[in-house]
Design a protein around this motif. Structure first.
Motif: not given
Length: 199
Positions: A90-106
């Motif tokens: 019903d509801l998807a959830v994503i919680y991000y755990l990695t520090k200093d992630w950049k758009k250039e990292d994919g």
């Protein structure tokens, strides 16, 4: 999709045992760790579950190494919960755990809703939530020499029964996964539901 930043996490007191397994379902090439874990991951997952008290749910931890990605999909799936009840995501959830992630990292979450391509960089300590079904993908993680892989807690709050507009739901026990985080519960099906109707 909604993005949130978490300022405080108050963990509940219980934690359980840890297990690891590798996913083997087509192009979903990230590693999934069990949702049952010792401190601190188990406590973090329990805290996310407490966002919707009493709601059925299933959560795991994902690890994306260089080259890992998830192709376009909409997260819809039937799950047989631990008590045998047929449920729908019903509801998807994503919680991000990695520090200093950049758009250039994919490893960017791309929301494909309404033909748009809105990008969500996996910012540390942020949470993204969206109703299922909703088309999205995750771009390939690029090489990050000497830096952490992309980690996240992901999963779904579940609604009992068939909430999608399909001709027929599978019988209990024939769902895609079994509601426990040690199962292969992610669907990569190409069926595009017409919409969601709560029954």
């Amino acid at each position: 999709m909604h993005e949130f930043f978490v300022s405080h996490v108050y963990p509940p007191p219980k934690a359980t045992s840890n297990s690891k397994r590798k996913r083997h379902d087509g192009d979903n090439r990230h590693k999934e760790l069990s949702g049952k874990s010792t401190y601190p991951i188990g406590l973090l997952i329990d805290t996310i579950k407490s966002l919707w008290p009493g709601k059925r749910c299933t959560f795991s931890v994902g690890k994306y190494n260089s080259g890992n990605y998830i192709a376009e999909h909409d997260d819809h799936a039937y799950v047989t919960d631990t008590d045998g009840t047929l449920c729908s995501r019903d509801l998807a959830v994503i919680y991000y755990l990695t520090k200093d992630w950049k758009k250039e990292d994919g490893g960017i979450l791309i929301d494909l809703h309404d033909g748009k391509r809105k990008q969500y960089v996996p910012k540390f300590n942020s949470l993204v939530a969206f109703e299922v079904p909703r088309f999205h993908e995750v771009t390939a993680v690029l090489p990050r020499v000497g830096r952490d892989p992309r980690y996240s807690v992901f999963g779904w709050f579940l609604e009992e029964g068939d909430i999608y507009s399909y001709a027929a739901a599978p019988a209990a026990g024939e769902g895609m996964g079994d509601g426990n985080s040690n199962s292969n519960s992610n669907s990569n099906t190409k069926i595009r539901p017409a919409g969601k109707e709560k029954k």
